[in-house]
Design a protein around this motif. Sequence first.
Motif, PDB file in Angstrom:
ATOM      1  N   VAL A 146     -21.135   9.980 -25.700  1.00 52.01           N
ATOM      2  CA  VAL A 146     -22.520   9.499 -25.671  1.00 52.01           C
ATOM      3  C   VAL A 146     -23.467  10.686 -25.814  1.00 52.01           C
ATOM      4  CG1 VAL A 146     -24.256   8.214 -24.371  1.00 52.01           C
ATOM      5  CG2 VAL A 146     -21.829   7.633 -24.132  1.00 52.01           C
ATOM      6  N   MET A 191     -22.004   2.736 -15.362  1.00 52.42           N
ATOM      7  CA  MET A 191     -20.706   2.612 -16.032  1.00 52.42           C
ATOM      8  C   MET A 191     -19.584   2.463 -15.012  1.00 52.42           C
ATOM      9  SD  MET A 191     -20.927   2.493 -19.309  1.00 52.42           S
ATOM     10  CE  MET A 191     -19.175   2.730 -19.581  1.00 52.42           C
ATOM     11  N   GLN A 241     -18.199  -0.903 -16.111  1.00 58.16           N
ATOM     12  CA  GLN A 241     -17.107  -0.665 -17.056  1.00 58.16           C
ATOM     13  C   GLN A 241     -16.220   0.460 -16.533  1.00 58.16           C
ATOM     14  OE1 GLN A 241     -16.364  -2.455 -19.597  1.00 58.16           O
ATOM     15  NE2 GLN A 241     -18.228  -3.637 -19.980  1.00 58.16           N
ATOM     16  N   LEU A 290     -16.737   8.367 -19.927  1.00 59.84           N
ATOM     17  CA  LEU A 290     -17.829   8.895 -20.740  1.00 59.84           C
ATOM     18  C   LEU A 290     -17.655  10.386 -20.995  1.00 59.84           C
ATOM     19  CD1 LEU A 290     -21.087   7.288 -19.268  1.00 59.84           C
ATOM     20  CD2 LEU A 290     -19.698   6.520 -21.185  1.00 59.84           C
ATOM     21  N   SER A 348     -17.426   1.400 -27.376  1.00 56.42           N
ATOM     22  CA  SER A 348     -18.739   1.907 -27.777  1.00 56.42           C
ATOM     23  C   SER A 348     -19.810   0.837 -27.617  1.00 56.42           C
ATOM     24  CB  SER A 348     -18.686   2.394 -29.224  1.00 56.42           C
ATOM     25  OG  SER A 348     -17.790   3.477 -29.353  1.00 56.42           O
ATOM     26  N   VAL A 373     -20.563   0.480 -23.903  1.00 59.90           N
ATOM     27  CA  VAL A 373     -21.385   1.584 -23.411  1.00 59.90           C
ATOM     28  C   VAL A 373     -22.823   1.430 -23.887  1.00 59.90           C
ATOM     29  CG1 VAL A 373     -21.789   4.074 -23.562  1.00 59.90           C
ATOM     30  CG2 VAL A 373     -19.476   3.204 -23.165  1.00 59.90           C
TER      31      VAL A 373
END
Length: 320
Positions: free
Chosen positions: A95, A113, A117, A122, A281, A284
């Motif tokens: 990212v 996150m 998730q 990351l 992706s 995110v």
Amino acid sequence: MDLRQLKYFVQIAESGNFSRAAEVLRIAQPSLSQQMKNLEDELGVDLLLRHARGVTPTEIGQQFYEHARRILQEVERTREVVRSQTLNPSGKVSVGLPTSACRGLCLPLINAMAARQPNLTLHIVEAMTGYLDDFIQMGRLDVALLYDHKAFEHVAWTEMMVEELMLFAPPDHPVVAQGQVVFADMFKLPIVLPGAPNVMRTVIEQFAARHDVMPNALACDSLPAIARMVGDRRALAVMPHFAFTDEMARGEMVAIPIVDPTPSWRLSVVVSQRTMNPRGSEAVAKVLADVIAELVGAGIWHARLRGERARGDHARAALR
């Protein structure tokens, strides 16, 4: 031979009867019998021994049954892996966050996150937005937050918001007492901006050209160095409000509105279509968009949300 025939054969072997297997498979019995005949003809062997009570696998048919069952189990496992990836994506996602936003956005993004998730890891890259734009086009980044992003073939994006730019000065600077500064008058002061071709520099120079203003400014591509220059009264900085929230909280800087006119830029969440982890992706990007919207909604990030988010719908962050 195909998976359908394997499925049919396994069901027949387990049912011991064509009619019972046909009921389970919801297929006409004559069609099922024809499929098995085609399979035996293709392999050149008898797989089933037909008798009055039904059918049983031949010796080679029993071996075929064991192989076929394992194949079908692996296919089902593969389906489950794909379904799991769809519902719970995993893996690493890189990212890119612009320098002016990274300090304030990094920790809320990491926390969100971890909560939403947890299977995704990351890799956060901080850089000036021009570099991030190049990285996303080359596929070196999966997701990025970009200012004044231009459309390119290999990316998809969601325009998030419009952010006004402000003048930052030490609290005891004379310009602070004015409460605001006219855009043209601002350049009579020592100003520092990131150097070309940084997006910030481009936005200010294009904005100045449209209003017949000569934008005289120093160049520095380091946000900490720019903050130090402001603190030492060497120059005043033009940045979005979110860039120096820590310094303002400590009473080291004051944000002064720029007026007549007010420069601004757009922020977009961008996803590379060359990513090796598209599900991750996208996940995110949605969390990133939600976090940004939450920060704006809470008044921490001074900006105007676009589209549905401007109407308070923070749940959807679908990429165009």
